[in-house]
Write a protein that holds these residues in place. Structure first.
Motif, PDB file in Angstrom:
ATOM      1  N   LEU A  33     -56.020  23.377 100.422  1.00 28.16           N
ATOM      2  CA  LEU A  33     -56.687  23.699 101.544  1.00 28.16           C
ATOM      3  C   LEU A  33     -55.656  24.307 102.527  1.00 28.16           C
ATOM      4  CD1 LEU A  33     -59.189  20.719 101.785  1.00 28.16           C
ATOM      5  CD2 LEU A  33     -59.851  23.107 101.056  1.00 28.16           C
ATOM      6  N   GLU A  34     -56.177  24.756 103.754  1.00 25.62           N
ATOM      7  CA  GLU A  34     -55.014  25.408 104.753  1.00 25.62           C
ATOM      8  C   GLU A  34     -54.568  24.283 105.811  1.00 25.62           C
ATOM      9  OE1 GLU A  34     -58.222  26.365 103.980  1.00 25.62           O
ATOM     10  OE2 GLU A  34     -57.442  27.766 102.544  1.00 25.62           O
TER      11      GLU A  34
ATOM     12  N   CYS B 135     -63.071  23.521 110.420  1.00 24.80           N
ATOM     13  CA  CYS B 135     -61.592  23.793 110.004  1.00 24.80           C
ATOM     14  C   CYS B 135     -61.078  23.903 111.576  1.00 24.80           C
ATOM     15  CB  CYS B 135     -61.173  24.996 109.341  1.00 24.80           C
ATOM     16  SG  CYS B 135     -62.117  25.040 107.647  1.00 24.80           S
TER      17      CYS B 135
ATOM     18  N   TYR C  32     -55.151  27.825 109.689  1.00 20.43           N
ATOM     19  CA  TYR C  32     -56.779  28.146 110.598  1.00 20.43           C
ATOM     20  C   TYR C  32     -56.494  28.780 111.813  1.00 20.43           C
ATOM     21  CZ  TYR C  32     -58.469  24.874 106.978  1.00 20.43           C
ATOM     22  OH  TYR C  32     -58.911  24.012 105.774  1.00 20.43           O
TER      23      TYR C  32
ATOM     24  N   ALA D 159     -68.748  27.866  98.350  1.00 26.22           N
ATOM     25  CA  ALA D 159     -68.557  26.847  99.446  1.00 26.22           C
ATOM     26  C   ALA D 159     -67.378  27.335 100.484  1.00 26.22           C
ATOM     27  CB  ALA D 159     -68.284  25.498  98.738  1.00 26.22           C
ATOM     28  N   ALA D 160     -67.836  27.230 101.702  1.00 33.10           N
ATOM     29  CA  ALA D 160     -66.734  27.774 102.542  1.00 33.10           C
ATOM     30  C   ALA D 160     -66.446  26.608 103.682  1.00 33.10           C
ATOM     31  CB  ALA D 160     -66.920  29.129 102.970  1.00 33.10           C
ATOM     32  N   GLY D 161     -65.113  26.639 104.164  1.00 33.42           N
ATOM     33  CA  GLY D 161     -64.867  26.008 105.489  1.00 33.42           C
ATOM     34  C   GLY D 161     -65.383  26.776 106.913  1.00 33.42           C
TER      35      GLY D 161
ATOM     36  N   ILE E 274     -66.310  18.219 100.032  1.00 32.77           N
ATOM     37  CA  ILE E 274     -66.926  19.629  99.842  1.00 32.77           C
ATOM     38  C   ILE E 274     -68.135  19.746  98.838  1.00 32.77           C
ATOM     39  CG2 ILE E 274     -66.328  21.906  99.180  1.00 32.77           C
ATOM     40  CD1 ILE E 274     -63.482  21.580 100.193  1.00 32.77           C
TER      41      ILE E 274
ATOM     42  N   LEU F 152     -59.416  16.109 104.071  1.00 34.33           N
ATOM     43  CA  LEU F 152     -60.848  16.399 103.186  1.00 34.33           C
ATOM     44  C   LEU F 152     -60.478  16.753 101.890  1.00 34.33           C
ATOM     45  CD1 LEU F 152     -63.595  18.041 103.637  1.00 34.33           C
ATOM     46  CD2 LEU F 152     -62.132  20.170 103.631  1.00 34.33           C
TER      47      LEU F 152
ATOM     48  N   VAL G 223     -63.942  30.343 105.586  1.00 34.06           N
ATOM     49  CA  VAL G 223     -62.579  30.382 104.541  1.00 34.06           C
ATOM     50  C   VAL G 223     -63.157  30.103 103.265  1.00 34.06           C
ATOM     51  CG1 VAL G 223     -61.516  28.625 105.759  1.00 34.06           C
ATOM     52  CG2 VAL G 223     -60.072  30.267 104.045  1.00 34.06           C
ATOM     53  N   GLY G 224     -62.681  30.656 102.169  1.00 34.13           N
ATOM     54  CA  GLY G 224     -62.905  30.143 100.898  1.00 34.13           C
ATOM     55  C   GLY G 224     -61.912  30.560  99.888  1.00 34.13           C
ATOM     56  N   MET G 225     -61.867  30.191  98.782  1.00 34.63           N
ATOM     57  CA  MET G 225     -61.380  30.524  97.546  1.00 34.63           C
ATOM     58  C   MET G 225     -61.628  31.656  96.368  1.00 34.63           C
ATOM     59  SD  MET G 225     -59.420  26.950  97.192  1.00 34.63           S
ATOM     60  CE  MET G 225     -58.945  25.970  98.494  1.00 34.63           C
TER      61      MET G 225
ATOM     62  N   VAL H 219     -58.813  33.216 100.471  1.00 37.14           N
ATOM     63  CA  VAL H 219     -57.404  32.880 100.147  1.00 37.14           C
ATOM     64  C   VAL H 219     -57.238  32.366  98.962  1.00 37.14           C
ATOM     65  CG1 VAL H 219     -56.978  32.025 102.655  1.00 37.14           C
ATOM     66  CG2 VAL H 219     -57.946  30.452 101.141  1.00 37.14           C
TER      67      VAL H 219
ATOM     68  N   THR I 102     -69.158  24.039 104.226  1.00 38.34           N
ATOM     69  CA  THR I 102     -68.978  22.526 103.952  1.00 38.34           C
ATOM     70  C   THR I 102     -68.237  21.749 104.533  1.00 38.34           C
ATOM     71  OG1 THR I 102     -67.226  23.097 102.487  1.00 38.34           O
ATOM     72  CG2 THR I 102     -69.379  22.937 101.214  1.00 38.34           C
ATOM     73  N   ASP I 103     -67.525  22.130 105.547  1.00 38.85           N
ATOM     74  CA  ASP I 103     -66.523  21.355 106.562  1.00 38.85           C
ATOM     75  C   ASP I 103     -65.972  22.558 107.790  1.00 38.85           C
ATOM     76  OD1 ASP I 103     -65.091  22.524 103.724  1.00 38.85           O
ATOM     77  OD2 ASP I 103     -63.638  22.869 105.479  1.00 38.85           O
TER      78      ASP I 103
HETATM   79  N1  HPA Z   1     -60.692  26.029 102.937  1.00 39.80           N
HETATM   80  C1  HPA Z   1     -61.092  25.175 103.549  1.00 39.80           C
HETATM   81  N2  HPA Z   1     -62.425  24.429 103.539  1.00 39.80           N
HETATM   82  C2  HPA Z   1     -62.940  24.712 102.736  1.00 39.80           C
HETATM   83  C3  HPA Z   1     -62.645  25.616 101.817  1.00 39.80           C
HETATM   84  C4  HPA Z   1     -61.623  26.474 101.825  1.00 39.80           C
HETATM   85  O1  HPA Z   1     -60.933  27.379 101.077  1.00 39.80           O
HETATM   86  N3  HPA Z   1     -63.589  25.993 100.800  1.00 39.80           N
HETATM   87  C5  HPA Z   1     -64.620  25.062 101.105  1.00 39.80           C
HETATM   88  N4  HPA Z   1     -64.295  24.422 102.223  1.00 39.80           N
END
Ligand code: HPA
Length: 272
Positions: A192-193, A237, A198, A113-115, A250, A245, A209-211, A187, A234-235
């Protein structure tokens, strides 16, 4: 015991339990466990019974390894991954991919899942990772090199398999699933950032971006194990319009979008 001996012990245990000849490995990200349910399951194990396996601490991860048939292939799927932010060492984070390679897996399919840093992307979209930027504070290859797995200084010119990505591109077209292609930045999290972060990530050239993911991809490249990854967006940024958020949001978005990912991965496995 050395890291390699530990891996060998885990692999031996899994083989003795009947995981004899997996061809394709799968690692499913946050909120993306559903594909594992499509597997005609032969064996499954909670991570806590597998020797030397770390315990998945994040409650929304299932922490289960499933072995069986999918798309006419023998697959093994990790439902829930280990993240650096949970406190795991990088050796632990990449244990699943190393175990898969040692069991004979030929391809690894990852998801996360990533932003969206790229504001042309929308919530619920899919992005195939073409390249990445590693901002994790550690590296799974740090320390004495495990020569049996790969070289000291692995090449990273094609981190995500061109062949797998070409297949995904044509499957997406055929199935009418829109699939972005972009750069993923990993990251450390777990926060979140900030807006400033961002902006920085955008300047760096990231699209999402994700972890997670990048440690596993580094370990795959070290072992010359072809891999690919699809991020579920999922979102968004947007530093100039950032709303609060939660991880629940997410996960909810990941769940809604994951059926598209499952279609692509099922077809991909069939085509291999
Ligand atoms: N950062 C921002 N939004 C996100 C992330 C993240 O690491 N993972 C999923 N949505």
């Amino acid at each position: 015991m050395t890291a390699l001996e530990q891996l060998e012990q885990t692999v031996e245990w899994l083989r003795s339990k009947g995981m004899k000849s997996p061809e394709v490995g799968i690692i499913l990200g946050t909120g993306l466990g559903e594909l594992a349910n499509a597997i005609e399951c032969e064996k499954q194990f909670s991570y806590n019974v597998i020797p030397n396996f770390p315990i998945a601490t994040v409650e929304f991860h299932f922490g289960k390894l499933i072995y069986g048939n999918l798309g006419g292939k023998k697959v093994m799927a990790f439902q829930g991954r280990f993240h650096y932010y949970e406190g795991h060492s990088m050796d632990d984070v990449v244990m699943p991919v190393r175990v898969m390679k040692m069991l004979g897996v030929k391809y690894v399919l990852l998801s996360n899942a990533a932003g969206a840093i790229n504001l042309d992307y929308n919530k619920g979209d899919l992005m195939m990772i073409d390249d990445h930027i590693n901002l994790q504070p550690d590296n799974p290859l740090r320390g004495p090199n495990i020569d049996e797995l790969g070289p000291r200084f692995p090449d990273m010119s094609e981190p995500y398999s061109k062949m797998l990505n070409e297949k995904l591109r044509s499957i997406a077209k055929e199935k009418g699933v829109s699939l972005h292609e972009g750069v993923y930045v990993s990251v450390p999290g777990p926060n979140l950032e900030t807006r400033a972060e961002y902006r920085m990530l955008k300047m760096f050239g990231a699209d999402a971006v994700g972890m997670s993911t990048v440690p596993e991809v580094i370990a795959c490249n070290h072992m010359s194990l072809p891999c690919c990854c699809i991020s579920v967006i999922t979102d968004t940024c947007d530093p100039n319009n950032l709303s609060r958020l939660s991880v629940e949001e997410i996960i909810a978005t990941a769940r809604q979008a994951e059926s598209k990912l499952n279609v692509l991965y099922k077809e991909l496995i069939e085509s291999l």
